[in-house]
Design a protein around this motif. Structure first.
Motif, PDB file in Angstrom:
ATOM      1  N   LEU B  31      -5.930  15.881 -26.351  1.00  0.00           N
ATOM      2  CA  LEU B  31      -6.651  14.830 -25.628  1.00  0.00           C
ATOM      3  C   LEU B  31      -6.415  13.498 -26.332  1.00  0.00           C
ATOM      4  CD1 LEU B  31     -10.054  16.553 -24.758  1.00  0.00           C
ATOM      5  CD2 LEU B  31      -7.928  16.513 -23.470  1.00  0.00           C
ATOM      6  N   ASP B  32      -6.656  12.385 -25.602  1.00  0.00           N
ATOM      7  CA  ASP B  32      -6.474  11.076 -26.224  1.00  0.00           C
ATOM      8  C   ASP B  32      -7.705  10.713 -27.075  1.00  0.00           C
ATOM      9  OD1 ASP B  32      -8.485  10.096 -24.560  1.00  0.00           O
ATOM     10  OD2 ASP B  32      -7.100   9.203 -23.142  1.00  0.00           O
ATOM     11  N   LEU B  33      -7.668   9.552 -27.703  1.00  0.00           N
ATOM     12  CA  LEU B  33      -8.748   9.160 -28.620  1.00  0.00           C
ATOM     13  C   LEU B  33     -10.114   9.244 -27.944  1.00  0.00           C
ATOM     14  CD1 LEU B  33      -9.973   7.945 -31.196  1.00  0.00           C
ATOM     15  CD2 LEU B  33      -9.303   5.688 -30.392  1.00  0.00           C
ATOM     16  N   GLY B  35     -10.989  11.050 -25.335  1.00  0.00           N
ATOM     17  CA  GLY B  35     -11.320  12.442 -25.063  1.00  0.00           C
ATOM     18  C   GLY B  35     -11.804  13.167 -26.314  1.00  0.00           C
ATOM     19  N   PHE B  80      -9.878  12.562 -35.417  1.00  0.00           N
ATOM     20  CA  PHE B  80      -8.694  12.152 -34.643  1.00  0.00           C
ATOM     21  C   PHE B  80      -7.646  11.542 -35.574  1.00  0.00           C
ATOM     22  CE2 PHE B  80      -6.263   8.988 -32.286  1.00  0.00           C
ATOM     23  CZ  PHE B  80      -5.869   9.713 -31.171  1.00  0.00           C
ATOM     24  N   ARG B  81      -8.112  10.717 -36.510  1.00  0.00           N
ATOM     25  CA  ARG B  81      -7.213   9.973 -37.396  1.00  0.00           C
ATOM     26  C   ARG B  81      -6.639  10.848 -38.502  1.00  0.00           C
ATOM     27  NH1 ARG B  81      -4.041   7.186 -39.187  1.00  0.00           N
ATOM     28  NH2 ARG B  81      -4.081   5.128 -40.145  1.00  0.00           N
ATOM     29  N   HIS B  83      -6.715  14.398 -38.838  1.00  0.00           N
ATOM     30  CA  HIS B  83      -6.791  15.843 -38.606  1.00  0.00           C
ATOM     31  C   HIS B  83      -5.806  16.682 -39.412  1.00  0.00           C
ATOM     32  CE1 HIS B  83      -3.408  15.978 -35.734  1.00  0.00           C
ATOM     33  NE2 HIS B  83      -3.775  14.750 -35.489  1.00  0.00           N
ATOM     34  N   PRO B  84      -4.590  16.214 -39.723  1.00  0.00           N
ATOM     35  CA  PRO B  84      -3.718  17.118 -40.491  1.00  0.00           C
ATOM     36  C   PRO B  84      -4.327  17.505 -41.841  1.00  0.00           C
ATOM     37  CG  PRO B  84      -2.448  15.340 -39.521  1.00  0.00           C
ATOM     38  CD  PRO B  84      -3.899  14.968 -39.367  1.00  0.00           C
ATOM     39  N   GLN B  85      -5.018  16.542 -42.471  1.00  0.00           N
ATOM     40  CA  GLN B  85      -5.674  16.879 -43.739  1.00  0.00           C
ATOM     41  C   GLN B  85      -6.750  17.940 -43.552  1.00  0.00           C
ATOM     42  OE1 GLN B  85      -4.927  13.814 -42.932  1.00  0.00           O
ATOM     43  NE2 GLN B  85      -3.673  13.076 -44.620  1.00  0.00           N
TER      44      GLN B  85
ATOM     45  N   LEU C 148     -10.978  12.899 -19.620  1.00  0.00           N
ATOM     46  CA  LEU C 148     -10.739  13.080 -21.047  1.00  0.00           C
ATOM     47  C   LEU C 148      -9.265  12.987 -21.396  1.00  0.00           C
ATOM     48  CD1 LEU C 148     -13.082  16.090 -21.814  1.00  0.00           C
ATOM     49  CD2 LEU C 148     -13.569  13.647 -21.947  1.00  0.00           C
ATOM     50  N   ARG C 149      -8.404  12.934 -20.386  1.00  0.00           N
ATOM     51  CA  ARG C 149      -6.988  13.051 -20.673  1.00  0.00           C
ATOM     52  C   ARG C 149      -6.186  11.797 -20.353  1.00  0.00           C
ATOM     53  NH1 ARG C 149      -4.860  18.040 -17.547  1.00  0.00           N
ATOM     54  NH2 ARG C 149      -6.414  17.284 -16.088  1.00  0.00           N
ATOM     55  N   ALA C 199      -5.395   5.374 -23.877  1.00  0.00           N
ATOM     56  CA  ALA C 199      -5.893   5.491 -25.245  1.00  0.00           C
ATOM     57  C   ALA C 199      -4.859   6.260 -26.063  1.00  0.00           C
ATOM     58  CB  ALA C 199      -7.240   6.213 -25.244  1.00  0.00           C
ATOM     59  N   PRO C 200      -4.825   6.056 -27.387  1.00  0.00           N
ATOM     60  CA  PRO C 200      -3.843   6.757 -28.216  1.00  0.00           C
ATOM     61  C   PRO C 200      -4.061   8.264 -28.205  1.00  0.00           C
ATOM     62  CG  PRO C 200      -5.376   5.478 -29.573  1.00  0.00           C
ATOM     63  CD  PRO C 200      -5.661   5.131 -28.154  1.00  0.00           C
ATOM     64  N   VAL C 201      -2.968   9.027 -28.341  1.00  0.00           N
ATOM     65  CA  VAL C 201      -3.074  10.481 -28.472  1.00  0.00           C
ATOM     66  C   VAL C 201      -2.935  10.847 -29.940  1.00  0.00           C
ATOM     67  CG1 VAL C 201      -2.283  10.977 -26.143  1.00  0.00           C
ATOM     68  CG2 VAL C 201      -0.616  10.756 -27.997  1.00  0.00           C
ATOM     69  N   PRO C 202      -3.347  12.084 -30.310  1.00  0.00           N
ATOM     70  CA  PRO C 202      -3.343  12.422 -31.731  1.00  0.00           C
ATOM     71  C   PRO C 202      -1.939  12.299 -32.316  1.00  0.00           C
ATOM     72  CG  PRO C 202      -4.498  14.106 -30.462  1.00  0.00           C
ATOM     73  CD  PRO C 202      -3.828  13.200 -29.479  1.00  0.00           C
ATOM     74  N   GLY C 203      -1.837  11.636 -33.470  1.00  0.00           N
ATOM     75  CA  GLY C 203      -0.544  11.509 -34.128  1.00  0.00           C
ATOM     76  C   GLY C 203      -0.387  12.601 -35.160  1.00  0.00           C
ATOM     77  N   ARG C 204       0.558  12.393 -36.043  1.00  0.00           N
ATOM     78  CA  ARG C 204       0.765  13.344 -37.135  1.00  0.00           C
ATOM     79  C   ARG C 204      -0.256  13.118 -38.240  1.00  0.00           C
ATOM     80  NH1 ARG C 204       2.837  17.607 -36.152  1.00  0.00           N
ATOM     81  NH2 ARG C 204       1.432  17.103 -34.487  1.00  0.00           N
ATOM     82  N   GLY C 205      -1.083  12.066 -38.053  1.00  0.00           N
ATOM     83  CA  GLY C 205      -2.117  11.761 -39.038  1.00  0.00           C
ATOM     84  C   GLY C 205      -1.562  10.910 -40.163  1.00  0.00           C
ATOM     85  N   VAL C 206      -2.462  10.449 -41.005  1.00  0.00           N
ATOM     86  CA  VAL C 206      -2.081   9.606 -42.126  1.00  0.00           C
ATOM     87  C   VAL C 206      -1.856  10.491 -43.352  1.00  0.00           C
ATOM     88  CG1 VAL C 206      -2.920   7.826 -43.688  1.00  0.00           C
ATOM     89  CG2 VAL C 206      -3.383   7.670 -41.222  1.00  0.00           C
ATOM     90  N   GLN C 207      -0.748  10.307 -44.034  1.00  0.00           N
ATOM     91  CA  GLN C 207      -0.540  11.061 -45.274  1.00  0.00           C
ATOM     92  C   GLN C 207      -1.295  10.363 -46.394  1.00  0.00           C
ATOM     93  OE1 GLN C 207       0.817  14.019 -45.142  1.00  0.00           O
ATOM     94  NE2 GLN C 207       1.064  13.615 -42.964  1.00  0.00           N
ATOM     95  N   MET C 208      -2.092  11.106 -47.108  1.00  0.00           N
ATOM     96  CA  MET C 208      -2.849  10.494 -48.203  1.00  0.00           C
ATOM     97  C   MET C 208      -2.125  10.751 -49.526  1.00  0.00           C
ATOM     98  SD  MET C 208      -6.874  10.852 -47.341  1.00  0.00           S
ATOM     99  CE  MET C 208      -7.032  12.582 -47.078  1.00  0.00           C
TER     100      MET C 208
END
Lengths: 208, 208, 208
Positions: B31-33, B35, B80-81, B83-85, C148-149, C199-208
């Motif tokens: 889903l988008d942000l 959603g 959303f931001r 999630h991989p972590q 939601l989509r 709206a943005p869709v989930p990305g690969r996330g931020v690497q910390m």
């Protein structure tokens, strides 16, 4: 047996019947014991909870009187335990389901009229009381609600609620005519099952 | 920190945890942000909104106190931001989810008893407060509710709500016993996860 | 035409538009006449019923004023009958749908503020009034809610409800500014459709 005892007995019969239909659907989806009981309870009490919320009868009867929840849960658990036998009882279940539909239509419409909901709204509430549990059952088990797809089911409830509203408007909402209205819904449902009546499906439309 | 500050803090922790679980499910559905935030907010606040509607506490706390919605929305946006972590935090999330379940069970049951809902109804309301958000999350994302299919989850909530109702009936609904009830739900949930306990699934039935 | 007649007319226009959108979705799922009318009525009245339940306006307007249900049902039945022609009207339907979204956002937020729901809650209620019917439509037809989509839809409603809350806070909730708020939602929705904003869709996330 007094009238109010008879009404309670009839109401709990409707609860048990709808709990059995919900539990059967949940068994078919291979849910576990808790899931079967939960779907059964939603099918049995969901319509009434919705009705009580919109007419501001809080807490809803399903939470205020323990006999409703216990009847629903015990019936659903019994279906979980004995479901292979129930397959042989399919006709019985359909007849009881029609009886539940008839009863919930009449009581739902009457309760809405009692708190001065206007007639059109009371008919909608009566119908939703009767079909609401089945809607909840199908949403929980991931199905498009069967009431939206098949035979004269909700339509029988709506027709019955209109009869009840008319009886009430003209001052005839007494036991005998209301019983007749319930029998009307019951018969309409059973006849439509036997004759395979159904509402029309979308056509190619009218060419203008 | 006063008792009521502690309670609010605990309540908002539950909200954040359930928002994270809803947002994770929505991210998995791509889903988008909006959603993701919406499903997170429904998962966090849905159970409490249902509870407040049936006990006639309107407007529901989720709409009356902005800290609930903001906590849920910010948590879901963070999922959303980042999630991989979160994948690496799976055990933490399960533990926090069990804590949210425990807390909402106790507060939901207590609130229902406070407005004089009878014990059986209050237990149902307490359990629905705890599992309602997860039901909404699964309906929105097109799943058969996971609570109907897997381990001892709703059953832990129901057991906890019965303990709370018993404590209340015998006049022991004070901080220490209620905390013990919450810990009971929390522990029951975690032990059932670790031992892979689950409710029985439909068998072949009893031959008569 | 008085202001209140204009408001009623606008409200019923929104009802008709949402009924048409629900009925179209139901026709696409090959539901029967009753199913099409039912989904249309839920899409048209569902958001308002939810709004009225959480602000304790019972029975909800949809049950208290027959013109709402009749407008919704007649529109949905007309869609059932004439749907092939409607395919050619796709742009018109999208424009009317944006108008319905704008209107329900403004009236939903205002009604919540009128009964003293705090601003954040009132914005949530306003947005849910506007998107609630569409959610119901998608749940009934077995879809993950489209709201939601896809594009800026609920976000336009939320932005509009924030504008209305700000206007109300600073004492400017009069006809002209509120109309401007409705036009803002309407324009935001149409522009986002045309520009394919989303709206943005989930990305690969931020690497910390």
């Amino acid at each position: 047996m007094t009238t109010s005892t008879a009404l309670l007995f009839a109401d709990l019969t409707g609860v048990a019947v709808f709990a059995a239909s919900g539990a059967s659907a949940a068994v078919a989806k291979r849910l576990d014991l808790f899931g079967v009981v939960f779907v059964g309870v939603v099918a049995a009490l969901g319509g009434g909870i919705f009705r009580d919320l919109v007419i501001d009868e809080v807490p809803p009867l399903a939470f205020a009187d323990w006999r409703y929840a216990v009847t629903a849960a015990v019936t659903a658990a019994a279906v979980f335990r004995f479901h292979p036998q129930l397959a042989r009882l399919r006709t019985t279940v359909l007849v009881l389901d029609a009886a539940g539909l008839a009863l919930f239509t009449v009581t739902g419409t009457l309760k809405a009229l009692d708190v001065h909901v206007p007639a059109v709204g009371a008919c909608m509430i009566g119908m939703l009381t009767a079909i609401g549990g089945g809607l909840g059952r199908d949403l929980l088990t991931g199905e498009i609600p069967v009431v939206l797809r098949r035979e004269i089911y909700a339509v029988a409830a709506l027709a019955g609620s209109i009869v009840v509203a008319l009886l009430s408007t003209y001052g005839h909402a007494t036991t005998a005519p209301l019983t007749a209205a319930a029998i009307f819904v019951f018969a309409l449902r059973l006849i439509s099952l036997r004759r395979r009546w159904s509402a029309p499906v979308p056509g190619r439309g009218v060419q203008m």
